[in-house]
Design an enzyme around this catalytic site. Structure first.
Site, PDB file in Angstrom:
ATOM      1  N   TYR A  22       3.000   4.605  -2.830  1.00 38.27           N
ATOM      2  CA  TYR A  22       1.881   3.810  -3.359  1.00 38.27           C
ATOM      3  C   TYR A  22       2.268   2.379  -3.750  1.00 38.27           C
ATOM      4  O   TYR A  22       1.396   1.625  -4.201  1.00 38.27           O
ATOM      5  CB  TYR A  22       1.272   4.531  -4.576  1.00 38.27           C
ATOM      6  CG  TYR A  22       0.787   5.919  -4.251  1.00 38.27           C
ATOM      7  CD1 TYR A  22      -0.247   6.126  -3.347  1.00 38.27           C
ATOM      8  CD2 TYR A  22       1.376   7.054  -4.840  1.00 38.27           C
ATOM      9  CE1 TYR A  22      -0.688   7.405  -3.029  1.00 38.27           C
ATOM     10  CE2 TYR A  22       0.943   8.334  -4.539  1.00 38.27           C
ATOM     11  CZ  TYR A  22      -0.088   8.504  -3.640  1.00 38.27           C
ATOM     12  OH  TYR A  22      -0.526   9.767  -3.329  1.00 38.27           O
ATOM     13  N   HIS A  95      -8.215   5.768   0.586  1.00 33.87           N
ATOM     14  CA  HIS A  95      -6.893   6.239   0.175  1.00 33.87           C
ATOM     15  C   HIS A  95      -5.880   5.168   0.536  1.00 33.87           C
ATOM     16  O   HIS A  95      -5.941   4.611   1.642  1.00 33.87           O
ATOM     17  CB  HIS A  95      -6.533   7.558   0.870  1.00 33.87           C
ATOM     18  CG  HIS A  95      -7.516   8.638   0.543  1.00 33.87           C
ATOM     19  ND1 HIS A  95      -7.545   9.247  -0.687  1.00 33.87           N
ATOM     20  CD2 HIS A  95      -8.534   9.144   1.259  1.00 33.87           C
ATOM     21  CE1 HIS A  95      -8.543  10.117  -0.708  1.00 33.87           C
ATOM     22  NE2 HIS A  95      -9.171  10.072   0.459  1.00 33.87           N
TER      23      HIS A  95
HETATM   24  C1  DQA Z   1      -4.474   9.101  -2.640  1.00 34.17           C
HETATM   25  C2  DQA Z   1      -4.074  10.290  -1.758  1.00 34.17           C
HETATM   26  C3  DQA Z   1      -4.281  11.600  -2.482  1.00 34.17           C
HETATM   27  O1  DQA Z   1      -3.900  12.680  -1.656  1.00 34.17           O
HETATM   28  C4  DQA Z   1      -3.435  11.625  -3.740  1.00 34.17           C
HETATM   29  O2  DQA Z   1      -3.675  12.818  -4.446  1.00 34.17           O
HETATM   30  C5  DQA Z   1      -3.605  10.439  -4.594  1.00 34.17           C
HETATM   31  C6  DQA Z   1      -3.746   9.120  -3.966  1.00 34.17           C
HETATM   32  C7  DQA Z   1      -4.179   7.746  -1.958  1.00 34.17           C
HETATM   33  O3  DQA Z   1      -4.689   6.738  -2.432  1.00 34.17           O
HETATM   34  O4  DQA Z   1      -3.432   7.708  -0.977  1.00 34.17           O
HETATM   35  O5  DQA Z   1      -3.545  10.514  -5.820  1.00 34.17           O
HETATM   36  O6  DQA Z   1      -5.878   9.171  -2.869  1.00 34.17           O
END
Ligand code: DQA
Length: 137
Positions: A22, A95
């Site tokens: 992230y 996402h």
């Molecule tokens: C997410 C992907 C999800 O699977 C994960 O649980 C997250 C972040 C993303 O931004 O890539 O918390 O939503």
């Protein structure tokens, strides 16, 4: 044009958790970059780790479009799915990571069906690309 950005569970930890997935920017820093990229757009940012609070925020949204990163709620929250279905404001699912290149459980979204579209895999730019879809209308 007003766009509401909703971030769900654990997104407040962005910049501190799983940095390889992230990134290192905090959610506040990402939100500032989003607002700067969307000049002239009224941006509201909301984050909660509570499923019911996200439902209430969806119910009471007063805006032209919603960009929603529901985090892990994406994969199992029928409550958030039904809250999206209950409102007329369009919602785009986002996402930051490419969920389809990750664990199997992340390949399922119970909210996609009631969203107007999805953007995955572009880091913070997923939010900007999703918001731009409202500007194209
Ligand atoms: C997410 C992907 C999800 O699977 C994960 O649980 C997250 C972040 C993303 O931004 O890539 O918390 O939503």
């Amino acid at each position: 044009m007003k766009i509401l950005f909703i971030n769900g569970v654990n997104l407040n930890m962005t910049g501190r958790r799983e940095k390889g997935v992230y990134g290192t920017q905090t959610l506040d820093e990402i939100n500032a970059d989003i607002a700067a990229a969307l000049k002239g757009v009224d941006c509201e940012f909301y984050q909660s780790n509570c499923e019911g609070d996200i439902c209430t925020k969806l119910h009471t949204a007063d805006c032209d479009g919603i960009v929603l990163n529901a985090g892990a709620f994406t994969h199992y929250s029928y409550a958030i799915r039904d809250a999206i279905a209950a409102i007329s404001v369009p919602v785009v699912e986002v996402h930051m990571s490419n969920v389809f290149a990750r664990e199997q459980f992340r390949h399922t979204s119970v909210i996609s069906e009631v969203c107007s579209g999805s953007v995955v895999g572009f880091g913070k730019n997923s939010y900007i690309l999703a918001a731009q879809s409202f500007l194209l209308k």
